[in-house]
Scaffold this motif. Structure first.
Motif, mmCIF file in Angstrom:
data_model
loop_
_atom_site.group_PDB
_atom_site.id
_atom_site.type_symbol
_atom_site.label_atom_id
_atom_site.label_comp_id
_atom_site.label_asym_id
_atom_site.label_seq_id
_atom_site.Cartn_x
_atom_site.Cartn_y
_atom_site.Cartn_z
ATOM 1 N N MET A 1 13.631 4.449 -15.117
ATOM 2 C CA MET A 1 13.926 5.716 -14.428
ATOM 3 C C MET A 1 15.416 6.078 -14.596
ATOM 4 O O MET A 1 16.269 5.212 -14.520
ATOM 5 N N PHE A 2 15.667 7.333 -14.841
ATOM 6 C CA PHE A 2 17.055 7.757 -15.050
ATOM 7 C C PHE A 2 17.588 8.510 -13.838
ATOM 8 O O PHE A 2 16.831 9.053 -13.033
ATOM 9 N N CYS A 3 18.902 8.536 -13.747
ATOM 10 C CA CYS A 3 19.562 9.234 -12.646
ATOM 11 C C CYS A 3 19.415 10.746 -12.823
ATOM 12 O O CYS A 3 19.598 11.263 -13.919
ATOM 13 N N ARG A 4 19.101 11.436 -11.736
ATOM 14 C CA ARG A 4 18.952 12.906 -11.831
ATOM 15 C C ARG A 4 20.289 13.626 -11.733
ATOM 16 O O ARG A 4 20.359 14.829 -11.885
ATOM 17 N N TYR A 5 21.306 12.861 -11.404
ATOM 18 C CA TYR A 5 22.648 13.435 -11.303
ATOM 19 C C TYR A 5 23.442 13.147 -12.571
ATOM 20 O O TYR A 5 23.368 12.049 -13.100
ATOM 21 N N ASP A 6 24.199 14.128 -13.031
ATOM 22 C CA ASP A 6 25.184 13.864 -14.073
ATOM 23 C C ASP A 6 26.441 14.622 -13.690
ATOM 24 O O ASP A 6 26.501 15.853 -13.790
ATOM 25 N N LEU A 7 27.423 13.886 -13.210
ATOM 26 C CA LEU A 7 28.589 14.522 -12.587
ATOM 27 C C LEU A 7 29.839 14.470 -13.461
ATOM 28 O O LEU A 7 30.970 14.433 -12.941
ATOM 29 N N HIS A 8 29.651 14.463 -14.785
ATOM 30 C CA HIS A 8 30.800 14.468 -15.711
ATOM 31 C C HIS A 8 30.326 14.971 -17.071
ATOM 32 O O HIS A 8 29.572 14.289 -17.759
ATOM 33 N N ALA A 216 36.086 8.637 -4.590
ATOM 34 C CA ALA A 216 35.059 7.862 -5.304
ATOM 35 C C ALA A 216 35.535 7.307 -6.641
ATOM 36 O O ALA A 216 36.553 7.729 -7.193
ATOM 37 N N ILE A 217 34.751 6.377 -7.138
ATOM 38 C CA ILE A 217 34.947 5.793 -8.466
ATOM 39 C C ILE A 217 33.689 6.089 -9.281
ATOM 40 O O ILE A 217 32.579 5.999 -8.751
ATOM 41 N N GLU A 218 33.863 6.421 -10.546
ATOM 42 C CA GLU A 218 32.704 6.566 -11.427
ATOM 43 C C GLU A 218 32.186 5.167 -11.729
ATOM 44 O O GLU A 218 32.789 4.438 -12.514
ATOM 45 N N VAL A 219 31.098 4.805 -11.096
ATOM 46 C CA VAL A 219 30.510 3.473 -11.275
ATOM 47 C C VAL A 219 29.625 3.482 -12.517
ATOM 48 O O VAL A 219 29.705 2.592 -13.361
ATOM 49 N N VAL A 220 28.808 4.512 -12.611
ATOM 50 C CA VAL A 220 27.966 4.692 -13.796
ATOM 51 C C VAL A 220 28.637 5.730 -14.680
ATOM 52 O O VAL A 220 28.980 6.819 -14.216
ATOM 53 N N SER A 221 28.859 5.353 -15.944
ATOM 54 C CA SER A 221 29.503 6.265 -16.891
ATOM 55 C C SER A 221 28.910 6.022 -18.264
ATOM 56 O O SER A 221 28.504 4.895 -18.577
ATOM 57 N N GLY A 222 28.913 7.069 -19.079
ATOM 58 C CA GLY A 222 28.438 6.913 -20.452
ATOM 59 C C GLY A 222 29.213 5.871 -21.220
ATOM 60 O O GLY A 222 28.713 5.289 -22.175
ATOM 61 N N SER A 223 30.468 5.618 -20.787
ATOM 62 C CA SER A 223 31.243 4.614 -21.514
ATOM 63 C C SER A 223 31.277 3.263 -20.801
ATOM 64 O O SER A 223 32.078 2.408 -21.155
ATOM 65 N N HIS A 224 30.416 3.061 -19.809
ATOM 66 C CA HIS A 224 30.357 1.766 -19.122
ATOM 67 C C HIS A 224 29.137 0.974 -19.558
ATOM 68 O O HIS A 224 28.030 1.515 -19.620
ATOM 69 N N GLY A 225 29.341 -0.283 -19.817
ATOM 70 C CA GLY A 225 28.210 -1.192 -20.004
ATOM 71 C C GLY A 225 27.675 -1.613 -18.637
ATOM 72 O O GLY A 225 28.226 -1.240 -17.599
ATOM 73 N N ARG A 226 26.604 -2.397 -18.670
ATOM 74 C CA ARG A 226 25.964 -2.827 -17.422
ATOM 75 C C ARG A 226 26.927 -3.643 -16.544
ATOM 76 O O ARG A 226 26.995 -3.445 -15.340
ATOM 77 N N ASP A 227 27.692 -4.522 -17.191
ATOM 78 C CA ASP A 227 28.633 -5.351 -16.428
ATOM 79 C C ASP A 227 29.717 -4.497 -15.788
ATOM 80 O O ASP A 227 30.174 -4.786 -14.683
ATOM 81 N N ASP A 228 30.139 -3.451 -16.505
ATOM 82 C CA ASP A 228 31.146 -2.545 -15.942
ATOM 83 C C ASP A 228 30.605 -1.887 -14.661
ATOM 84 O O ASP A 228 31.311 -1.785 -13.662
ATOM 85 N N CYS A 229 29.346 -1.440 -14.725
ATOM 86 C CA CYS A 229 28.734 -0.794 -13.546
ATOM 87 C C CYS A 229 28.749 -1.749 -12.361
ATOM 88 O O CYS A 229 29.119 -1.367 -11.242
ATOM 89 N N ILE A 230 28.365 -2.974 -12.614
ATOM 90 C CA ILE A 230 28.274 -3.941 -11.521
ATOM 91 C C ILE A 230 29.656 -4.230 -10.943
ATOM 92 O O ILE A 230 29.852 -4.235 -9.729
ATOM 93 N N SER A 231 30.654 -4.416 -11.834
ATOM 94 C CA SER A 231 31.978 -4.729 -11.277
ATOM 95 C C SER A 231 32.586 -3.504 -10.586
ATOM 96 O O SER A 231 33.229 -3.633 -9.545
ATOM 97 N N GLY A 246 28.348 9.749 -14.108
ATOM 98 C CA GLY A 246 28.486 10.863 -15.052
ATOM 99 C C GLY A 246 28.502 10.371 -16.482
ATOM 100 O O GLY A 246 29.063 9.314 -16.785
ATOM 101 N N SER A 247 27.877 11.145 -17.371
ATOM 102 C CA SER A 247 27.755 10.712 -18.767
ATOM 103 C C SER A 247 29.054 10.861 -19.550
ATOM 104 O O SER A 247 29.308 10.141 -20.491
ATOM 105 N N ASP A 248 29.877 11.851 -19.183
ATOM 106 C CA ASP A 248 31.026 12.251 -20.008
ATOM 107 C C ASP A 248 30.524 12.803 -21.343
ATOM 108 O O ASP A 248 31.121 12.588 -22.399
ATOM 109 N N PHE A 249 29.439 13.544 -21.264
ATOM 110 C CA PHE A 249 28.841 14.152 -22.460
ATOM 111 C C PHE A 249 29.825 15.152 -23.089
ATOM 112 O O PHE A 249 30.414 15.971 -22.401
#
Ligand code: AMP
Ligand code: MN
Ligand code: MN
Ligand code: MN
Length: 288
Positions: A1-8, A216-231, A246-249
């Motif tokens: 399932m994907f996030c319905r929000y994309d804030l970047h 806030a901090i961008e926890v989920v980002s197009g340039s973050h790996g899974r470990d980045d999200c967790i940390s 946000g994807s930073d598309f």
């Protein structure tokens, strides 16, 4: 399932390749329900994006990505839900675009010395004619066949120690937060894992940001790996900050960063959108 929000995300108002209208349409097709347009140092694309969002059922969040110089390094602060008519924000962003104009000509001069003719004019032709980013220099050099891909242009020409590098002289962190807050918005540290800071320095950034009232901090980002999200999720909790995604598309040509493909926020962080009224979306966070 994907996030319905994309804030970047970016449009041709800065260094994206899609017009604000085309970006919103693509986001809608990709299943994004709440999209923030966050162009670098400008809100010029928001009006067009909003008009199209209304016709395709997307909730558009007016945003901006403010360039900041902090501790001799460039960091990006995303502002969400900003009043695009705010005088304080508008004047602040204008100072950054003035620096951009000067810097683009300066990059052009330095590349000329390195043997690349008419670089400024070439980059300008790739832009919408009002805001020139290093990305436009990169696209121009790839198009001319000087360098294979954009990443290599940055690596060999545009970063510190390379011929076309010009040091940033952007907003202070304090000013960026002041402009965003004066415009009624919320401030988010963009793609923190990309700064290549030591953990100590990154935590100093989070601490100063929090003390200045950042949200806030961008926890989920197009340039973050899974470990980045967790940390990053852990850091939000340590500093009492909210989490954003946000994807930073920038372009459909970049297969790594797509719209509508962001993972859900880790379950232990508080989404920035929890407090937003009038915003309804399905899943956005893992259970837990
Ligand atoms: P500027 O704000 O004009 O200095 O340009 C920064 C933009 O360049 C970022 O928002 C990215 O879109 C892009 N960028 C930065 N570093 C790289 C890189 N290594 N490879 C590709 N694009 C990059
Ligand atoms: Mn960019
Ligand atoms: Mn950025
Ligand atoms: Mn961005």
């Amino acid at each position: 399932m994907f996030c319905r929000y994309d804030l970047h995300s970016h449009s041709t108002a800065s260094d994206g390749t899609l017009s604000p209208a085309a970006l919103v349409r693509l986001a809608s097709e990709a299943g994004v329900q709440i999209l923030a347009l966050t162009d670098h140092d400008t809100v010029a694309g928001i009006r067009e994006a909003r008009e199209v969002a209304e016709t395709c059922g997307i909730q558009l969040i007016s945003g901006v990505e403010v360039s900041v110089t902090w501790s001799r390094q460039t960091v990006h602060i995303v502002g969400l839900n900003v009043d695009t008519e705010s005088r304080v924000l508008g004047d602040g962003l204008q100072t950054l675009r003035d620096f951009r104009d000067w810097r683009a000509r300066e990059i052009g001069k330095r590349l000329q010395t390195a043997g690349i003719q008419n670089a400024f004019e070439g980059a300008l032709a790739h832009s919408n004619g009002t805001l020139v980013s290093r990305t436009h220099f990169a696209r121009m050099l790839v198009e001319r066949g000087v360098v294979e891909d954009e990443r290599k242009v940055f690596k060999h020409y545009l970063v510190q120690g390379k011929p076309g590098h010009v040091p940033g002289n952007w907003a202070s962190l304090e000013n960026a937060l002041e402009w965003i807050h004066q415009a009624g918005g919320e401030a988010v540290i963009a793609h923190p894992a990309r700064y290549k800071m030591t953990r100590t320095k990154l935590r100093r950034l989070f601490g100063e940001f929090q003390e200045l009232g950042g949200e806030a901090i961008e926890v989920v980002s197009g340039s973050h790996g899974r470990d980045d999200c967790i940390s990053m999720a852990k850091h939000t909790n340590d500093f009492g900050l909210l989490a954003s995604a946000g994807s930073d598309f920038h372009s459909p040509e970049n297969p790594w960063v797509a719209l509508g493909r962001l993972p859900l926020l880790p379950g232990d962080c508080r989404p920035i959108w929890d407090g937003w009224s009038g915003v309804e979306a399905g899943a956005s966070r893992l259970a837990g």
